[in-house]
Motif scaffolding. Structure first.
Motif, PDB file in Angstrom:
ATOM      1  N   ALA A  28      -3.455  -7.847  19.215  1.00 13.68           N
ATOM      2  CA  ALA A  28      -2.367  -8.428  18.437  1.00 13.68           C
ATOM      3  C   ALA A  28      -2.712  -8.446  16.949  1.00 13.68           C
ATOM      4  N   GLU A  29      -3.967  -8.723  16.627  1.00 13.56           N
ATOM      5  CA  GLU A  29      -4.374  -8.760  15.222  1.00 13.56           C
ATOM      6  C   GLU A  29      -4.328  -7.364  14.603  1.00 13.56           C
ATOM      7  N   GLN A  30      -4.693  -6.360  15.370  1.00  7.25           N
ATOM      8  CA  GLN A  30      -4.609  -4.997  14.857  1.00  7.25           C
ATOM      9  C   GLN A  30      -3.158  -4.578  14.634  1.00  7.25           C
ATOM     10  N   ARG A  31      -2.276  -4.982  15.546  1.00  8.94           N
ATOM     11  CA  ARG A  31      -0.848  -4.699  15.356  1.00  8.94           C
ATOM     12  C   ARG A  31      -0.326  -5.384  14.100  1.00  8.94           C
ATOM     13  N   ALA A  32      -0.738  -6.643  13.913  1.00  7.27           N
ATOM     14  CA  ALA A  32      -0.308  -7.381  12.722  1.00  7.27           C
ATOM     15  C   ALA A  32      -0.833  -6.711  11.456  1.00  7.27           C
ATOM     16  N   GLU A  33      -2.052  -6.192  11.527  1.00  6.29           N
ATOM     17  CA  GLU A  33      -2.627  -5.493  10.372  1.00  6.29           C
ATOM     18  C   GLU A  33      -1.812  -4.247  10.039  1.00  6.29           C
ATOM     19  N   ARG A  34      -1.412  -3.498  11.067  1.00  4.81           N
ATOM     20  CA  ARG A  34      -0.590  -2.309  10.845  1.00  4.81           C
ATOM     21  C   ARG A  34       0.755  -2.690  10.215  1.00  4.81           C
ATOM     22  N   GLN A  35       1.345  -3.757  10.735  1.00  3.12           N
ATOM     23  CA  GLN A  35       2.639  -4.198  10.192  1.00  3.12           C
ATOM     24  C   GLN A  35       2.511  -4.604   8.737  1.00  3.12           C
TER      25      GLN A  35
ATOM     26  N   TYR B  86       6.006  -0.211  15.566  1.00  3.51           N
ATOM     27  CA  TYR B  86       5.857  -1.520  14.943  1.00  3.51           C
ATOM     28  C   TYR B  86       7.167  -2.069  14.403  1.00  3.51           C
ATOM     29  N   PHE B  87       8.085  -1.190  14.050  1.00  2.39           N
ATOM     30  CA  PHE B  87       9.403  -1.588  13.550  1.00  2.39           C
ATOM     31  C   PHE B  87      10.452  -0.675  14.174  1.00  2.39           C
ATOM     32  N   ASP B  88      11.637  -1.232  14.417  1.00  2.00           N
ATOM     33  CA  ASP B  88      12.712  -0.449  15.045  1.00  2.00           C
ATOM     34  C   ASP B  88      13.056   0.809  14.260  1.00  2.00           C
ATOM     35  N   SER B  89      12.998   0.710  12.943  1.00  2.00           N
ATOM     36  CA  SER B  89      13.554   1.745  12.088  1.00  2.00           C
ATOM     37  C   SER B  89      13.118   1.492  10.651  1.00  2.00           C
ATOM     38  N   ARG B  90      13.455   2.413   9.777  1.00  2.00           N
ATOM     39  CA  ARG B  90      13.258   2.201   8.341  1.00  2.00           C
ATOM     40  C   ARG B  90      13.948   0.923   7.895  1.00  2.00           C
ATOM     41  N   GLU B  91      15.175   0.709   8.392  1.00  2.00           N
ATOM     42  CA  GLU B  91      15.949  -0.474   8.005  1.00  2.00           C
ATOM     43  C   GLU B  91      15.264  -1.759   8.432  1.00  2.00           C
ATOM     44  N   ALA B  92      14.628  -1.743   9.612  1.00  2.00           N
ATOM     45  CA  ALA B  92      13.923  -2.931  10.083  1.00  2.00           C
ATOM     46  C   ALA B  92      12.741  -3.270   9.175  1.00  2.00           C
ATOM     47  N   VAL B  93      12.051  -2.244   8.686  1.00  2.00           N
ATOM     48  CA  VAL B  93      10.950  -2.469   7.733  1.00  2.00           C
ATOM     49  C   VAL B  93      11.489  -3.153   6.486  1.00  2.00           C
ATOM     50  N   LEU B  94      12.590  -2.621   5.982  1.00  2.00           N
ATOM     51  CA  LEU B  94      13.133  -3.137   4.729  1.00  2.00           C
ATOM     52  C   LEU B  94      13.743  -4.532   4.899  1.00  2.00           C
ATOM     53  N   LEU B  95      14.294  -4.831   6.067  1.00  2.00           N
ATOM     54  CA  LEU B  95      14.801  -6.180   6.310  1.00  2.00           C
ATOM     55  C   LEU B  95      13.658  -7.196   6.340  1.00  2.00           C
ATOM     56  N   GLU B  96      12.551  -6.813   6.973  1.00  2.00           N
ATOM     57  CA  GLU B  96      11.391  -7.711   6.998  1.00  2.00           C
ATOM     58  C   GLU B  96      10.871  -7.944   5.586  1.00  2.00           C
ATOM     59  N   LEU B  97      10.844  -6.887   4.800  1.00  2.00           N
ATOM     60  CA  LEU B  97      10.415  -7.017   3.414  1.00  2.00           C
ATOM     61  C   LEU B  97      11.392  -7.886   2.629  1.00  2.00           C
ATOM     62  N   SER B  98      12.684  -7.730   2.893  1.00  2.00           N
ATOM     63  CA  SER B  98      13.698  -8.543   2.231  1.00  2.00           C
ATOM     64  C   SER B  98      13.504 -10.016   2.526  1.00  2.00           C
ATOM     65  N   SER B  99      13.168 -10.332   3.782  1.00  2.04           N
ATOM     66  CA  SER B  99      12.933 -11.734   4.157  1.00  2.04           C
ATOM     67  C   SER B  99      11.776 -12.332   3.376  1.00  2.04           C
ATOM     68  N   SER B 100      10.683 -11.572   3.259  1.00  2.00           N
ATOM     69  CA  SER B 100       9.521 -12.103   2.535  1.00  2.00           C
ATOM     70  C   SER B 100       9.807 -12.219   1.043  1.00  2.00           C
ATOM     71  N   GLU B 101      10.561 -11.261   0.492  1.00  4.37           N
ATOM     72  CA  GLU B 101      10.939 -11.338  -0.919  1.00  4.37           C
ATOM     73  C   GLU B 101      11.853 -12.538  -1.178  1.00  4.37           C
ATOM     74  N   LEU B 102      12.779 -12.773  -0.259  1.00  3.25           N
ATOM     75  CA  LEU B 102      13.696 -13.900  -0.424  1.00  3.25           C
ATOM     76  C   LEU B 102      12.956 -15.229  -0.365  1.00  3.25           C
ATOM     77  N   THR B 103      12.031 -15.341   0.572  1.00  7.88           N
ATOM     78  CA  THR B 103      11.232 -16.563   0.693  1.00  7.88           C
ATOM     79  C   THR B 103      10.474 -16.844  -0.603  1.00  7.88           C
ATOM     80  N   ALA B 104       9.872 -15.798  -1.166  1.00  4.05           N
ATOM     81  CA  ALA B 104       9.119 -15.964  -2.416  1.00  4.05           C
ATOM     82  C   ALA B 104      10.050 -16.337  -3.563  1.00  4.05           C
ATOM     83  N   TRP B 105      11.238 -15.728  -3.596  1.00  6.12           N
ATOM     84  CA  TRP B 105      12.174 -16.035  -4.680  1.00  6.12           C
ATOM     85  C   TRP B 105      12.658 -17.480  -4.608  1.00  6.12           C
ATOM     86  N   VAL B 106      12.934 -17.983  -3.418  1.00  8.10           N
ATOM     87  CA  VAL B 106      13.392 -19.368  -3.288  1.00  8.10           C
ATOM     88  C   VAL B 106      12.340 -20.327  -3.843  1.00  8.10           C
ATOM     89  N   LYS B 107      11.072 -20.026  -3.616  1.00  9.48           N
ATOM     90  CA  LYS B 107      10.005 -20.857  -4.185  1.00  9.48           C
ATOM     91  C   LYS B 107      10.035 -20.800  -5.705  1.00  9.48           C
TER      92      LYS B 107
END
Length: 222
Positions: free
Chosen positions: A10-17, A55-76
């Motif tokens: 699981a840790e190796q998968r998380a590292e890849r992600q 690790y991700f459904d698609s290119r879009e899934a990668v970018l949605l995950e990135l969008s979530s982390s960017e949004l979280t940082a922006w709210v802070k």
């Protein structure tokens, strides 16, 4: 480029992600969302395209995950920028304070702005229900935090009014970002004909005026 061996834990998968997301984030500092391809992402991260899709459904899934982390940082960022509104300030002063904070912190995060502009039309396609649920749940959490920040500055809006402001402001930010960052052919047209300056948008001034109109229209009349 880093070449990975097969993930067996699981840790190796998380590292890849994390590596895939970090690579995508770096690519978006060089190119818009529309130009980021799964082939190039795979090449840069050192995995076959089929392995990235493990690790991700698609290119879009990668970018949605990135969008979530960017949004979280922006709210802070937003919460830290607005801080505690001074009670002695007028509604007008607090409104301008909120507008300045929203526009300023968004302008500092071009990757987030580009992702917001592509969200509904591009990123929310070609994904699984599981990915959609994870993204929307993360967005809901950020939405609640944004409501707290907005109400902290303008309690006159109430939670419902703050929610409506945030929802509409996000649509405005995405649309204005797209139009203020046109493709090279449109930029060349603006340069070729100065008369077109009247319809050329600059992100910060245009969003400031749009949010000003939105907020003053939403505030209770007194």
């Amino acid at each position: 480029m880093t070449t990975f061996k097969r993930a067996r834990s699981a840790e190796q998968r998380a590292e890849r992600q994390r590596a895939i997301l970090a690579t995508a984030a770096a690519m978006l500092t060089e190119m818009p969302v529309a130009d980021l391809s799964l082939n190039e992402l795979s090449r840069r991260v050192g995995l076959a395209k089929s392995n990235v899709l493990n690790y991700f459904d698609s290119r879009e899934a990668v970018l949605l995950e990135l969008s979530s982390s960017e949004l979280t940082a922006w709210v802070k960022d937003l919460d830290a920028t607005v801080g505690d509104a001074l009670p002695e300030l007028t509604i007008r002063d607090r409104t301008e304070q909120l507008i300045s904070a929203v526009v300023g912190t968004l302008a500092e995060r071009p990757v987030l702005c580009d992702l917001i502009s592509a969200q509904a039309g591009v990123l929310e396609r070609n994904i699984s229900t599981e990915t959609a649920l994870a993204f929307k749940r993360a967005a809901m959490q950020s939405f609640e935090q944004m409501i707290e920040a907005v109400v902290g500055v303008l309690p006159e809006l109430g939670r419902d009014g703050a929610g409506q402001f945030i929802a509409t402001a996000s649509l405005l930010a995405g649309a204005i970002w797209s139009h203020s960052h046109p493709v090279p052919a449109i930029l060349a047209a603006y340069e070729a004909d100065p008369a077109l300056a009247a319809i050329r948008l600059e992100f910060e001034p245009a969003l400031t005026e749009a949010l000003r109109t939105l907020l003053y229209g939403a505030l209770p009349r007194r």
